[in-house]
Motif scaffolding. Structure first.
Motif, short mmCIF file in Angstrom:
data_model
loop_
_atom_site.label_atom_id
_atom_site.label_comp_id
_atom_site.label_asym_id
_atom_site.label_seq_id
_atom_site.Cartn_x
_atom_site.Cartn_y
_atom_site.Cartn_z
N GLU A 35 1.03 10.60 6.65
CA GLU A 35 1.72 10.42 7.92
C GLU A 35 3.21 10.19 7.67
O GLU A 35 4.07 10.67 8.41
CB GLU A 35 1.12 9.25 8.71
CG GLU A 35 1.52 9.30 10.18
CD GLU A 35 1.22 8.01 10.95
OE1 GLU A 35 1.38 8.01 12.17
OE2 GLU A 35 0.84 7.00 10.33
N ASN A 85 7.08 4.72 3.63
CA ASN A 85 7.94 4.33 4.75
C ASN A 85 9.16 3.55 4.26
O ASN A 85 10.24 3.64 4.84
CB ASN A 85 7.15 3.54 5.79
CG ASN A 85 6.33 4.47 6.69
OD1 ASN A 85 6.85 5.09 7.61
ND2 ASN A 85 5.04 4.60 6.39
N MET A 86 8.99 2.78 3.20
CA MET A 86 10.12 2.08 2.60
C MET A 86 11.13 3.08 2.04
O MET A 86 12.34 2.96 2.25
CB MET A 86 9.64 1.19 1.44
CG MET A 86 8.96 -0.08 1.88
SD MET A 86 8.30 -0.91 0.41
CE MET A 86 7.94 -2.52 1.12
N ASP A 139 0.87 -1.18 0.00
CA ASP A 139 0.00 0.00 0.00
C ASP A 139 0.91 1.23 0.00
O ASP A 139 2.13 1.11 0.12
CB ASP A 139 -0.97 0.00 1.20
CG ASP A 139 -0.28 -0.16 2.54
OD1 ASP A 139 0.85 0.34 2.69
OD2 ASP A 139 -0.85 -0.79 3.44
N ILE A 148 1.18 3.47 2.20
CA ILE A 148 1.79 3.72 3.51
C ILE A 148 3.14 3.01 3.56
O ILE A 148 4.16 3.58 3.95
CB ILE A 148 0.87 3.20 4.65
CG1 ILE A 148 -0.49 3.90 4.60
CG2 ILE A 148 1.54 3.39 6.00
CD1 ILE A 148 -1.50 3.34 5.60
N ALA A 149 3.13 1.76 3.13
CA ALA A 149 4.38 1.00 3.08
C ALA A 149 5.35 1.67 2.12
O ALA A 149 6.54 1.84 2.42
CB ALA A 149 4.11 -0.44 2.64
N LEU A 161 6.50 12.14 8.82
CA LEU A 161 7.67 11.43 9.36
C LEU A 161 8.96 11.96 8.73
O LEU A 161 9.94 12.23 9.42
CB LEU A 161 7.54 9.93 9.10
CG LEU A 161 8.74 9.07 9.56
CD1 LEU A 161 8.83 9.03 11.08
CD2 LEU A 161 8.66 7.65 9.01
N LEU A 189 11.97 13.36 10.85
CA LEU A 189 13.28 12.71 10.80
C LEU A 189 14.29 13.55 10.03
O LEU A 189 15.47 13.24 10.02
CB LEU A 189 13.18 11.34 10.13
CG LEU A 189 12.26 10.28 10.74
CD1 LEU A 189 12.47 8.94 10.05
CD2 LEU A 189 12.49 10.13 12.24
N ILE A 213 11.60 6.13 2.85
CA ILE A 213 12.27 6.87 3.93
C ILE A 213 13.35 5.98 4.55
O ILE A 213 14.45 6.44 4.85
CB ILE A 213 11.21 7.36 4.95
CG1 ILE A 213 10.35 8.45 4.32
CG2 ILE A 213 11.88 7.88 6.22
CD1 ILE A 213 9.12 8.87 5.14
N SER A 216 10.80 9.39 15.38
CA SER A 216 9.61 10.16 15.02
C SER A 216 9.07 10.95 16.20
O SER A 216 8.25 11.85 16.04
CB SER A 216 8.53 9.25 14.45
OG SER A 216 7.95 8.47 15.47
N ASP A 217 9.50 10.59 17.41
CA ASP A 217 9.19 11.43 18.58
C ASP A 217 10.06 12.67 18.49
O ASP A 217 11.10 12.67 17.83
CB ASP A 217 9.57 10.71 19.87
CG ASP A 217 8.73 9.48 20.13
OD1 ASP A 217 7.64 9.64 20.66
OD2 ASP A 217 9.20 8.36 19.81
#
Ligand SMILES: Cc1ncc(C[n+]2csc(CCOP(=O)(O)OP(=O)(O)O)c2C)c(N)n1
Ligand code: SF4
Ligand SMILES: [Mg+2]
Lengths: 288, 568
Positions: free
Chosen positions: B283, B257-258, B251, B253-254, B287, B291, B260, B423-424
């Motif tokens: 989201e 994130n991949m 998807d 989202i993956a 991130l 980051l 990144i 991510s915090d």
């Protein structure tokens, strides 16, 4: 190798099972002699997902539920790195459930240690996908009635490369399994039972001791059918290596770029000559 | 309505059902025309279905470079009966329609080319496409030999028999066309030729993908979504040659994130998608902001909300790209206007992302990614990969506080340091923190980068006189259409301001706008998203808007008309 962070403020409740997991993990990477410079810990968000902050290594603490996608590509673009994911049951099986399925299918050579405390710790005690039937929480006021998620059975059904469960009350077994999982080539899942002393008053350390048993030599982890029945057992839950699929290629091994050349993708340069001819080929030259 | 001069180019429209082979004619026709040293511009309008429906391809052929669609149809080749009713509003007395009169069932004046009957001797109806191809090439007075040679090459792999039949079919069409010229039924203006043998022919997806490769992209992770898919498909086609990692994610989202994760480990990576997929990436975008991880996102717009019109075009996601992602962090949004710019801007996107450690969004649309025309070849000799990755030392801190907000970026395994990202909110080492003073410092550090980013924004381009009283403002793929309309209007009091970067806005924009008496904004959306952004960023309120949001790009005539109405 030094994995110690020195004096730091750890955000876990005293007595939390996560301390045990952290210590066993440190011992595992130390006994395997993994250089912290070549180690990347990846996590999502949750109590378990804070683990990377407490072990001296590289770390990628990403979004809730999204540990597996970055972990997969970190390994893919630089296969020389060791990649270990440490995250919670909510993170991996709930918010990240789709990635869990597809990471198993992709089979990157990474190790996923799931701190399974059957609850959402960080957000203060709601049900997680692995919460047992009847578990009462401030949101599940009548108790959980959804079928608990069975990560091991799902993994076996997807012909996962390495599927194991341990419980942190058994330190020796946990160390042994963590080490095997890290050494295993391909995606290794270690569902790790761990008590959340603040928000799960049912599945306590004593409960795990009483409701688990260690699998003996009669189980053949390479037999998928018996692995599936093992994975479906509960009360008591089996601990040990449930399934190891016979010699599967990892995601990185399947990538064309590594078929004849080990050079990590991050060190590959633009093929300017090929780009020139690619552009040249778009000229539509007159034939003959 | 103002008429545009048509002596320099001829507008041809091919129409038919999906699966009827109009793509094959388009491919052959455009290439053969280019081989005849004629400039070609093709744009598709397809329905979201694999079979049936009614699709059209517009092809402009001319003696000078062409980069915009027109309403005018000089030659119409309808391959099925649904085409004529659908194009009714564009058909005039000057439009020459050639086709199977019997099959078309129309009262319109159709030059009868009984394609079906003619193709009987070839045993398959598909040859009627090749007959039509020959017909068009004859009407445009091109060289029959070039046609035959190219058909030979095109069908070469399918064997001698297929080649021979196709050449015969094309020849048959060519003779029919020739007859129409000889007997005076059809006469198009003579197009002068210029030497464009060296030009390349590509589409927008290819331009972006090649630019990404030239930008050092080593990895693309995406989930299919029209019109973003062309970029990953092209890259997959050349992944072996260029040693790329191409992965279809589960998807969006993956996917993000991949990408990144890949940048974190030291690769240059991108994702390609459309609005819906971009929604899922928001989201992840946030991130990247936290980051301070570079990432390149190609966002090919199509009309929304939700699934919208999957195969049509719109400039409706500027605000999405601008405001997506929670929290406050800088970003860069580029909007190439042409194939040439799509290439160079995509290349540059990777260097910008790397330098400023921010997400860079390349904002295109269905119209741009599907347009296909000839342009001079890219000059890649000047291109450089400006990698900012450093070798770390023992004391390395990923988020070291610096004067300009940029902390040198290390990667795991390179140097003696350790690289931690979170991510915090985090301290300089990347560890989670709730020190609220440090929080303020980190926010300031991240936002400071915007000041630096503003120093290298693509300037607003003025076409026409910079002291014109009236400016027409546009962005991205709409620019060349506005440019042709303004040029054709030939009004000295009119000039164009064209943007290819929409965030941050070019520093010279406010100044130019302030010098104008009248301003008109042209956008392919319903709410003038750029207009609102300009107001927010510069305080300048644009007077008039010309907006279009029916899923189609503007045409030159439409803009000529709308602009002259607006100024009169
Ligand atoms: C997108 C998103 N949704 C929700 C949250 C809030 N959240 C953070 S951690 C968490 C669940 C944590 O449970 P688990 O993964 O089991 O970790 P534990 O704290 O139990 O170790 C939730 C719901 C979030 N951070 N991001
Ligand atoms: S809330 Fe539970 S999981 Fe979190 S630290 Fe405390 S005991 Fe551990
Ligand atoms: Mg949990």
């Amino acid at each position: 190798m030094n994995y110690e962070m020195g004096k730091i403020d750890i955000a876990w409740c005293p007595g939390c099972g996560n301390f045990g997991i952290l210590n066993v993990l440190k011992r595992a990477v130390s006994e395997l002699n993994i250089d912290p410079h070549n180690l990347v810990l990846v996590s999502g968000i949750g109590q378990a997902a804070k683990t990377p902050h407490y072990l001296r290594a590289n770390f990628f603490n990403g979004l809730h539920g999204r540990a597996l996608p970055p972990a997969t590509l970190i390994k893919a673009v630089n296969p020389g790195l060791h990649v270990i994911i440490t995250s919670g049951d909510g993170d991996m099986y709930g918010e990240g459930g789709n990635h869990f399925i597809h990471a198993i299918r992709r089979n990157p050579d990474v190790t996923a240690i799931v701190h399974n405390n059957m609850v959402y710790g960080l957000t203060k005690g709601q049900a997680s996908p692995t919460s047992q039937l009847g578990f009462v929480t401030p949101i599940q006021v009548d108790g959980v009635f959804e079928e608990p998620f069975n990560p091991l059975a799902v993994a076996v059904s997807l012909n996962a490369s390495f599927v194991a469960r341990t419980s942190i009350h058994n330190l020796d077994l946990s160390l042994n399994i963590f080490k095997q999982a890290i050494q295993h080539k391909g995606f290794a899942l270690v569902d790790t039972f761990t008590p959340c002393i603040s928000f799960n008053k049912i599945n306590t350390r004593k409960w795990y001791e009483e409701n688990t048993y260690v699998i003996d030599g009669s189980h053949d982890p390479t037999n998928r059918n018996s692995a599936f029945s093992k994975a479906c057992e509960s009360y008591p839950w089996p601990l040990g290596i449930i399934y190891k699929s016979p010699a599967k290629l990892s995601f990185e091994e399947n990538l064309y770029i590594y078929k004849n050349n080990n050079k990590p993708a991050i060190n590959r340069e633009v093929q300017w000559d090929k780009l020139k001819s690619l552009i040249e080929n778009k000229k539509i030259l007159s034939p003959g | 309505m103002p008429q545009m001069p048509s002596s320099n180019d001829i507008s041809i429209v091919l129409g038919g059902e999906a699966g009827q082979g109009i793509q094959t004619i388009e491919q052959l026709l455009t290439k053969i025309l280019k081989l005849n040293n004629l400039h070609v511009f093709a744009t598709k309008e397809y329905m979201s279905r694999v079979r049936g429906g009614s699709n059209t391809t517009g092809i402009r052929v001319g003696s000078h470079p062409l980069q915009a669609p027109v309403d005018r149809i000089d030659l119409l080749i309808p391959l099925d009966k649904n085409v004529l009713p659908r194009l009714q509003h564009r058909i005039t007395e000057q439009t020459i329609i050639a086709g199977d009169r019997e099959a078309l069932k129309t009262d319109l004046n159709v030059i009868d080319i009984p394609l079906k009957k003619l193709s009987i001797e070839f045993s398959a109806e598909i040859y009627s496409n090749t007959i039509a191809l020959g017909l068009i090439l004859a009407l445009l007075k091109t060289d029959a030999l070039i046609m035959k040679k190219y058909i030979g090459k095109h069908f070469g792999e399918k064997g001698d028999k297929v080649v021979e039949l196709n050449i015969r079919a094309a020849d048959l069409g060519f003779k029919q066309g020739h007859k129409l010229i000889e007997n005076g039924t059809v006469s198009f203006p003579e197009l002068s030729i210029s030497d464009i043998q060296n030009d390349i022919m590509i589409n927008g997806s290819e331009a972006i993908a090649m630019g990404a490769i030239a930008g050092g992209c080593q990895c693309i992770t995406s989930y299919p979504m029209t019109p973003g898919t062309g970029v990953i498909t092209f890259m997959a086609g050349v992944e072996h040659d260029f040693e790329l990692i191409v992965e279809q994610a589960e998807d969006e989202i993956a996917a993000i994130n991949m990408a990144i994760g890949a940048w974190y480990a030291g690769a240059r990576a991108m994702v390609t998608t459309s609005g819906g997929g971009f929604d899922l990436m928001t989201e992840g975008l946030s991130l990247a902001g936290m980051l301070e991880m570079p990432v390149v996102i190609h966002l090919g717009q199509r009309p929304g909300p939700a699934t919208g019109l999957p195969t049509r075009t719109e400039q409706g996601d500027l605000e999405l790209a601008l405001y997506a992602g929670h929290g406050e962090f800088p970003r860069i949004i580029l909007a190439p206007e042409s194939l040439k710019d799509a290439f160079y801007i995509s290349q540059k996107a990777f260097n910008l992302a790397d330098k400023y450690q921010v997400p860079v969004i390349i904002l295109t649309d269905q119209y741009l990614v599907d347009t296909y025309y000839n342009i001079p070849p890219f000059d890649i000799n000047q291109l450089v990969i400006e990698s900012c990755v450093i070798e770390t030392d023992e004391n390395y801190l990923r988020y070291q506080l610096t004067n300009n907000g940029i902390s040198p970026r290390g990667i795991p395994g390179k140097g003696k340091g350790l690289v931690g990202v979170d991510s915090d909110e985090h301290d300089e080492a990347g560890h989670i923190t709730e020190d609220l003073e440090l929080r303020v410092k980190m926010v300031d550090k991240r936002l400071k980068k915007l000041t630096l980013i503003k120093e290298s924004v693509i300037p607003a381009q003025i076409y026409g006189s910079s002291d014109s009283p009236t400016f027409v403002i546009s962005w991205g793929s709409t620019n060349p259409i506005v440019r042709e309309a303004v040029t054709c209007l030939g009004n000295k009091d009119l000039a164009q301001i064209a943007l290819q970067q929409v965030y941050p806005l070019p520093g010279n924009l406010r100044h130019i706008l302030l010098s104008a008496k009248h301003t008109i904004i042209v956008e392919n959306n319903a709410t003038s998203q750029l207009g609102k952004l300009i107001l927010r960023e510069t305080g300048f309120q644009i007077d008039k808007k010309i907006l279009k949001y029916n899923g189609l790009p503007f045409t030159v005539e439409e803009l000529m008309h709308a602009i002259s109405e607006t100024i009169s």
